[in-house]
Design a protein around this motif. Structure first.
Motif, PDB file in Angstrom:
ATOM      1  N   ILE A 291       0.854  -1.184   0.000  1.00  0.00           N
ATOM      2  CA  ILE A 291       0.000   0.000   0.000  1.00  0.00           C
ATOM      3  C   ILE A 291       0.892   1.235   0.000  1.00  0.00           C
ATOM      4  CG2 ILE A 291      -1.903   1.187   1.174  1.00  0.00           C
ATOM      5  CD1 ILE A 291      -2.538  -1.675   0.364  1.00  0.00           C
ATOM      6  N   GLU A 292       0.593   2.172  -0.894  1.00  0.00           N
ATOM      7  CA  GLU A 292       1.456   3.355  -0.987  1.00  0.00           C
ATOM      8  C   GLU A 292       0.619   4.622  -1.102  1.00  0.00           C
ATOM      9  OE1 GLU A 292       4.238   3.289  -4.297  1.00  0.00           O
ATOM     10  OE2 GLU A 292       4.351   5.474  -4.220  1.00  0.00           O
ATOM     11  N   LEU A 293       0.824   5.524  -0.158  1.00  0.00           N
ATOM     12  CA  LEU A 293       0.201   6.843  -0.253  1.00  0.00           C
ATOM     13  C   LEU A 293       0.911   7.623  -1.350  1.00  0.00           C
ATOM     14  CD1 LEU A 293      -1.594   9.162   0.765  1.00  0.00           C
ATOM     15  CD2 LEU A 293       0.136   9.630   2.516  1.00  0.00           C
ATOM     16  N   ASP A 294       0.207   8.048  -2.365  1.00  0.00           N
ATOM     17  CA  ASP A 294       0.831   8.695  -3.530  1.00  0.00           C
ATOM     18  C   ASP A 294       0.053   9.958  -3.881  1.00  0.00           C
ATOM     19  OD1 ASP A 294       1.801   9.532  -5.925  1.00  0.00           O
ATOM     20  OD2 ASP A 294       1.553   7.618  -6.980  1.00  0.00           O
ATOM     21  N   LEU A 295       0.641  11.106  -3.530  1.00  0.00           N
ATOM     22  CA  LEU A 295      -0.062  12.386  -3.730  1.00  0.00           C
ATOM     23  C   LEU A 295      -0.237  12.756  -5.195  1.00  0.00           C
ATOM     24  CD1 LEU A 295       1.035  14.876  -0.985  1.00  0.00           C
ATOM     25  CD2 LEU A 295      -0.758  13.165  -1.007  1.00  0.00           C
ATOM     26  N   THR A 296       0.476  12.076  -6.085  1.00  0.00           N
ATOM     27  CA  THR A 296       0.336  12.413  -7.519  1.00  0.00           C
ATOM     28  C   THR A 296      -0.852  11.696  -8.146  1.00  0.00           C
ATOM     29  OG1 THR A 296       1.711  10.605  -8.332  1.00  0.00           O
ATOM     30  CG2 THR A 296       2.833  12.633  -7.669  1.00  0.00           C
ATOM     31  N   LEU A 297      -1.472  10.825  -7.382  1.00  0.00           N
ATOM     32  CA  LEU A 297      -2.595  10.055  -7.931  1.00  0.00           C
ATOM     33  C   LEU A 297      -3.831  10.946  -8.000  1.00  0.00           C
ATOM     34  CD1 LEU A 297      -3.597   7.268  -8.792  1.00  0.00           C
ATOM     35  CD2 LEU A 297      -4.110   6.804  -6.395  1.00  0.00           C
ATOM     36  N   ALA A 298      -4.354  11.150  -9.204  1.00  0.00           N
ATOM     37  CA  ALA A 298      -5.457  12.112  -9.346  1.00  0.00           C
ATOM     38  C   ALA A 298      -6.446  11.670 -10.406  1.00  0.00           C
ATOM     39  CB  ALA A 298      -4.904  13.476  -9.694  1.00  0.00           C
ATOM     40  N   ARG A 299      -6.568  10.354 -10.643  1.00  0.00           N
ATOM     41  CA  ARG A 299      -7.418   9.898 -11.746  1.00  0.00           C
ATOM     42  C   ARG A 299      -8.865  10.339 -11.574  1.00  0.00           C
ATOM     43  NH1 ARG A 299      -6.795   4.047 -12.688  1.00  0.00           N
ATOM     44  NH2 ARG A 299      -8.989   4.045 -13.248  1.00  0.00           N
ATOM     45  N   GLY A 300      -9.456  10.806 -12.646  1.00  0.00           N
ATOM     46  CA  GLY A 300     -10.857  11.218 -12.601  1.00  0.00           C
ATOM     47  C   GLY A 300     -11.106  12.273 -11.539  1.00  0.00           C
ATOM     48  N   LEU A 301     -10.240  13.262 -11.507  1.00  0.00           N
ATOM     49  CA  LEU A 301     -10.260  14.221 -10.402  1.00  0.00           C
ATOM     50  C   LEU A 301     -11.604  14.921 -10.265  1.00  0.00           C
ATOM     51  CD1 LEU A 301      -8.263  15.203  -8.299  1.00  0.00           C
ATOM     52  CD2 LEU A 301      -7.768  17.129  -9.761  1.00  0.00           C
ATOM     53  N   ASN A 302     -12.269  15.175 -11.374  1.00  0.00           N
ATOM     54  CA  ASN A 302     -13.539  15.893 -11.311  1.00  0.00           C
ATOM     55  C   ASN A 302     -14.652  15.022 -10.762  1.00  0.00           C
ATOM     56  OD1 ASN A 302     -12.489  18.234 -12.439  1.00  0.00           O
ATOM     57  ND2 ASN A 302     -12.594  17.287 -14.475  1.00  0.00           N
ATOM     58  N   TYR A 303     -14.349  13.766 -10.599  1.00  0.00           N
ATOM     59  CA  TYR A 303     -15.349  12.773 -10.325  1.00  0.00           C
ATOM     60  C   TYR A 303     -15.263  12.349  -8.865  1.00  0.00           C
ATOM     61  CZ  TYR A 303     -17.867   8.417 -11.255  1.00  0.00           C
ATOM     62  OH  TYR A 303     -18.760   7.385 -11.256  1.00  0.00           O
ATOM     63  N   TYR A 304     -14.052  12.068  -8.417  1.00  0.00           N
ATOM     64  CA  TYR A 304     -13.870  11.552  -7.063  1.00  0.00           C
ATOM     65  C   TYR A 304     -13.869  12.679  -6.041  1.00  0.00           C
ATOM     66  CZ  TYR A 304     -12.780   7.180  -9.357  1.00  0.00           C
ATOM     67  OH  TYR A 304     -12.855   6.053 -10.121  1.00  0.00           O
ATOM     68  N   THR A 305     -14.391  12.367  -4.851  1.00  0.00           N
ATOM     69  CA  THR A 305     -14.507  13.380  -3.803  1.00  0.00           C
ATOM     70  C   THR A 305     -13.781  12.970  -2.527  1.00  0.00           C
ATOM     71  OG1 THR A 305     -16.599  12.350  -3.152  1.00  0.00           O
ATOM     72  CG2 THR A 305     -16.734  14.238  -4.637  1.00  0.00           C
ATOM     73  N   GLY A 306     -13.391  11.720  -2.413  1.00  0.00           N
ATOM     74  CA  GLY A 306     -12.685  11.249  -1.207  1.00  0.00           C
ATOM     75  C   GLY A 306     -11.473  10.442  -1.612  1.00  0.00           C
ATOM     76  N   CYS A 307     -11.384   9.205  -1.118  1.00  0.00           N
ATOM     77  CA  CYS A 307     -10.232   8.366  -1.442  1.00  0.00           C
ATOM     78  C   CYS A 307     -10.187   8.040  -2.937  1.00  0.00           C
ATOM     79  CB  CYS A 307     -10.280   7.067  -0.641  1.00  0.00           C
ATOM     80  SG  CYS A 307      -9.868   7.308   1.087  1.00  0.00           S
ATOM     81  N   ILE A 308      -8.972   7.895  -3.432  1.00  0.00           N
ATOM     82  CA  ILE A 308      -8.730   7.519  -4.830  1.00  0.00           C
ATOM     83  C   ILE A 308      -7.757   6.338  -4.820  1.00  0.00           C
ATOM     84  CG2 ILE A 308      -7.926   8.343  -7.086  1.00  0.00           C
ATOM     85  CD1 ILE A 308      -8.282  11.221  -6.050  1.00  0.00           C
ATOM     86  N   PHE A 309      -8.013   5.340  -5.666  1.00  0.00           N
ATOM     87  CA  PHE A 309      -7.143   4.157  -5.728  1.00  0.00           C
ATOM     88  C   PHE A 309      -6.589   3.950  -7.131  1.00  0.00           C
ATOM     89  CE2 PHE A 309     -10.644   2.943  -2.818  1.00  0.00           C
ATOM     90  CZ  PHE A 309      -9.914   2.909  -1.646  1.00  0.00           C
TER      91      PHE A 309
END
Lengths: 460, 460
Positions: A291-309
């Motif tokens: 498991i890796e916390l990755d601040l560059t992860l932003a897929r579907g940014l307009n869509y997601y409101t909480g956690c992103i995987f």
């Protein structure tokens, strides 16, 4: 009837027997894990009303939706247009000649399903869905016009236990499929919002994450240069520096973020959410996932409101093999407000390629024929039928090659179909009651009675 | 985004969790039998090229094919038509604006598949295929625009063992599904040809079989009246009388036909084929199926060239739940000549209705959640997580209802999802280590340790 050349539309595929066994292996494995976590299967129609889909995927998406021509004399409805002298353009005609379209993804049909069936559904509703979708994209290697999506979503629960369980589902399914080194990256939209608040540039969050993502390749200097070119100031860079250089274990990263984002309520909320997911995970034992916390992860940014995987394998060079996150208001487009949801998706086509490259598909399978009976003639065929019936009565997949073909051809059939055991029956065998039993992989041949054969194939 | 009303195209269906479990039960049962007999799964694309489908189903069929609008500016290709001043009618436009269509059945795509992949295929090729098809029929009760077909076909073998095995497949699959009284009717196109030869009216074979079929309802007089009205002569009737009155066991019928058709090579060939199928069947033990030689059976007469099958349940009033037969030259339309084939189809939607009416769907299923853990609060949730993980580690489908909802609501969720066991954890339970274990069907509540619970749910 004049014969025409056999062909299929570009971007579509036939799946033969071997591919089907392998594809089913992937889907069945994922399904078994979905079910273990309480997710239930649904299916929605291939065709949706065009207005259900239009406007949900952006202008580009709308163009890629396959539209179905109305049946019957579809141009009748265009008569008004003709009489008014208006141009019969693609755009003017479309609403008159097409009312239905092919499913473009599983998310919008799912939202539509939830709204239509809200009174029958037990919330929180945990559903999975594995069905094809269609996109009129230009076909290219690895990109098809018909492909399967494999989604699990929960709606009506804001508990972060759901997010933790999604990680467990990825971990268990991919481990079961034989992957031994893969990373589930996690981020939170609220942390990204917090970072944007820090520098007062909420709209440039994508530029920011894209630039930070390149740290490994282009170094701090390169990242800063790119940020400056995107309109960030030297002062911004100073504030962002700790974010860009964020490193260490997940816990260390969170501790640094506590300080960096202390002025942002949103940022702190995001940190707390990630921590809560990690807390849940502490009670579950993961198999192979990192498991890796990755601040560059932003897929579907307009869509997601909480956690992103996002899920990546570290064994093969390949894009993400899964992704998802939490979204609010999925069903708002159909008039049902304030229903929160979270979901994940498996990239089954890419997983197929990974398993193939790593040689992880099972070599033997319960699916195919286990025993082929080869006979020399009509009499041997008759002799063989009770044996064929006995094998099947024991649930052993068995075939008899209809008499008339040369034994060599029958053996070739066994080879082509990857059948492990062949029984050969000729006159000698009928007389002695000892049949020729051949193990195809080793090439060993034995003379065995029917009983001995039954015992042998039942335990193997 | 303005919200729109959630709806689906008429003639299509959503399948919810309960329907999916039941549908999968039917498909999985049939699939398991197909595989046992050496049939392999394939899948073909939802879209076929329009010219692959056009002309294969008659003029009426062509109208019922769902056409897909070309993507992009589809009217560009119509410019020539505009410039020539030709009418932009539905018929003129179609070839310019649509090149693809939705699969109408599984047979034509299978033929196309065999021709395209002939060099990779091990013949005889035994394939099964379970996929939806689409027809622009007027929707009505029991008739949908999207429905599944469930086919098994063998190509490249003229052995009548295949026909016998189809009967075994029907018998085993339907018996496994719980049907106890059903009839597999068999006929042979060559016998029908023989009868038509008898009276020199080969083209009126359909009128003939339709009339004979009414014997039970309208009696011999009625049948003869109908035949006269269709242009048969009194002399024809005299010749046909033994055919119309054919009765008795299958063997008795065949013996009578030996005499009736002694002058027809084709008729005698048909009789011999049926006898050979029965000979094969003598070596196999059927479960529940009754076999009936039925000369009125003529489904798809223009299509079948040898044996013809139809399956009916005797427990429920319902049309046929399966059918098939042998055909020659399936692949001729795509340029591959002289490849014989035979196939059967299961009417899965009707089988669904039969099983529902007879209450034959399994009440418990391995598919759904077995245990729901209900907790009073955050602390109880934390306490429950290791138990949740242990259950899943034992492959038990388990869920924890995220804390925050009233226990009554959580119990309702268990009820709605048909979950058989519920564990309730509150402060008392945490202190004593004895959890409340409720069996939903009986309503019994017990206080059990985690170990006792694990044992209990693992054996049940």
């Amino acid at each position: 009837m004049a014969s025409i050349k056999a062909s299929i539309p570009k971007g579509t595929r036939d799946f033969g027997p071997v591919e089907m066994i392998r594809r089913n292996h992937i889907y069945d494995t994922i399904k078994s894990v979905f079910k273990k976590f309480g997710y239930q299967e649904i299916q929605t129609p291939t065709m949706e009303n065009l207005d259900t889909l239009t406007g949900k995927y952006g202008d580009e998406g709308d163009k890629l939706i396959f539209k179905i021509l109305n049946s019957g004399d579809y141009m009748l409805k265009a008569d008004g247009l003709k009489q008014k002298g208006e141009e019969l353009s693609s755009k003017n005609l479309l609403p008159l000649i097409s009312e239905k379209a092919l499913r473009y993804d599983l998310t919008v049909p799912f939202a539509r399903y939830v709204v239509m069936h809200q009174n029958e559904i037990a919330f929180p509703f945990k559903r999975f869905q594995i069905q094809p979708v269609w996109r009129a994209d230009r076909p290219q290697k690895g990109r098809y016009r018909e492909f399967y999506q494999c989604d699990a979503d929960v709606v009506g629960s804001n508990s972060l236990l759901n997010e933790a369980e999604f990680i467990c589902i990825y971990d268990e399914a991919l481990s079961k499929l034989g992957l031994t080194d893969f990373t589930i990256k996690i981020n939170n939209r609220k942390i990204l919002t917090g970072i944007a608040e820090l520098i007062g540039k909420p709209s440039q969050i994508v530029d920011l994450t894209v630039a930070i993502d390149k740290l490994d390749k282009i170094g701090l200097e390169g990242v800063e240069k790119e940020l400056l070119s995107k309109g960030f100031t030297a002062e911004d860079l100073q504030t962002l520096k700790p974010v860009i250089l964020l490193a260490g274990s997940n816990e260390e990263k969170l501790a640094q973020l506590d300080t960096i984002l202390e002025a942002s309520d949103s940022g702190l909320k995001g940190i707390a959410e990630i921590r809560e997911v990690f807390d849940y995970l502490a009670s579950f034992k993961l198999n192979k996932a990192k498991i890796e916390l990755d601040l560059t992860l932003a897929r579907g940014l307009n869509y997601y409101t909480g956690c992103i995987f996002e899920v990546k394998t570290n064994e093969v060079a390949m894009g993400s093999i899964g992704g998802g996150g939490r979204y609010d208001d999925l069903t708002g487009m159909f008039g049902l407000q304030n229903l929160t949801g979270a979901g994940i998706s498996f990239g089954a086509d890419r997983i197929y390629d990974v398993l193939e490259e790593l040689n992880l598909f099972p070599h033997t399978t319960q699916e195919s024929t286990k025993v082929l009976i080869c006979v020399f003639g009509k009499e041997e065929e008759k002799y063989a039928l009770p044996l064929l019936a006995s094998l099947r009565a024991q649930n052993i997949h068995a075939e008899l090659y209809p008499f008339g073909a040369k034994i060599k051809k029958q053996m070739q059939y066994a080879n082509d179909k990857n059948i492990p055991y062949v029984i050969v029956i000729g006159g000698d065998e009928m007389q002695s009651g000892k049949l020729t039993f051949k193990t195809m992989q080793s090439g060993t041949q034995e003379q065995l009675s029917v009983d001995e054969i039954m015992k042998k194939v039942m335990v193997s």
